[in-house]
Design a protein around this motif. Sequence first.
Motif, PDB file in Angstrom:
ATOM      1  N   VAL A 158       9.926   3.391  -5.935  1.00  0.00           N
ATOM      2  CA  VAL A 158       8.624   2.879  -5.515  1.00  0.00           C
ATOM      3  C   VAL A 158       8.636   2.534  -4.032  1.00  0.00           C
ATOM      4  O   VAL A 158       7.729   2.920  -3.280  1.00  0.00           O
ATOM      5  N   LEU A 212       7.706   9.079 -12.542  1.00  0.00           N
ATOM      6  CA  LEU A 212       7.462   8.717 -11.136  1.00  0.00           C
ATOM      7  C   LEU A 212       7.758   9.916 -10.241  1.00  0.00           C
ATOM      8  O   LEU A 212       6.967  10.262  -9.356  1.00  0.00           O
ATOM      9  N   LEU A 237      -0.204   5.202 -10.269  1.00  0.00           N
ATOM     10  CA  LEU A 237       0.450   4.700 -11.478  1.00  0.00           C
ATOM     11  C   LEU A 237      -0.306   5.113 -12.736  1.00  0.00           C
ATOM     12  O   LEU A 237       0.300   5.348 -13.780  1.00  0.00           O
ATOM     13  N   VAL A 285       0.990   8.432 -13.503  1.00  0.00           N
ATOM     14  CA  VAL A 285       2.318   8.297 -14.128  1.00  0.00           C
ATOM     15  C   VAL A 285       2.140   7.978 -15.610  1.00  0.00           C
ATOM     16  O   VAL A 285       2.791   8.570 -16.464  1.00  0.00           O
TER      17      VAL A 285
END
Length: 164
Positions: A16, A49, A69, A72
Amino acid sequence: MDIQERINRQRVHHIVASYQLDGDDGDAFAELLTQLLETYCQSLIELSLLESIVKGWSEIPMQKGLPFLHGVHDRLRAWQPDLDISSQASTPLKTLNPAFLGVISVDVKASVTPAITPESIGITITPGQFEQITGLDASLVFDGNGHVLLNRPVEMKKPLEPQQ
């Protein structure tokens, strides 16, 4: 918290942070990521990710923050349609304020993965590409044949520190 849980937390945080995936969503991003980690297998989170990063490279500008996200999460649901974070997470999934800014704090909880096979996980990333893009050891995500590790048996874990 044992050493493996700390390593798992650091691995996700590294991915991240390396690609600044949280965008401007900070705490909201971290909260949703924590919910995903409480629901899905660690290796699937890392792969999702990475697959989303690679897909994002073809989009200008690359999505980050909560929209990233959510992509994801969509990928994780495609791999494991029987799981739902709103029913698995300790806190219900809710609409998060994207104005939150802050440091990412990721808590990792071990989850039991329902019966899926590594072959059923459609990925385009190889172990070598995983290592090249993330800078992380692929042996915690892939087995020796390049299949996704869904649950690492204790006896298969590599020692993280020299044995004396």
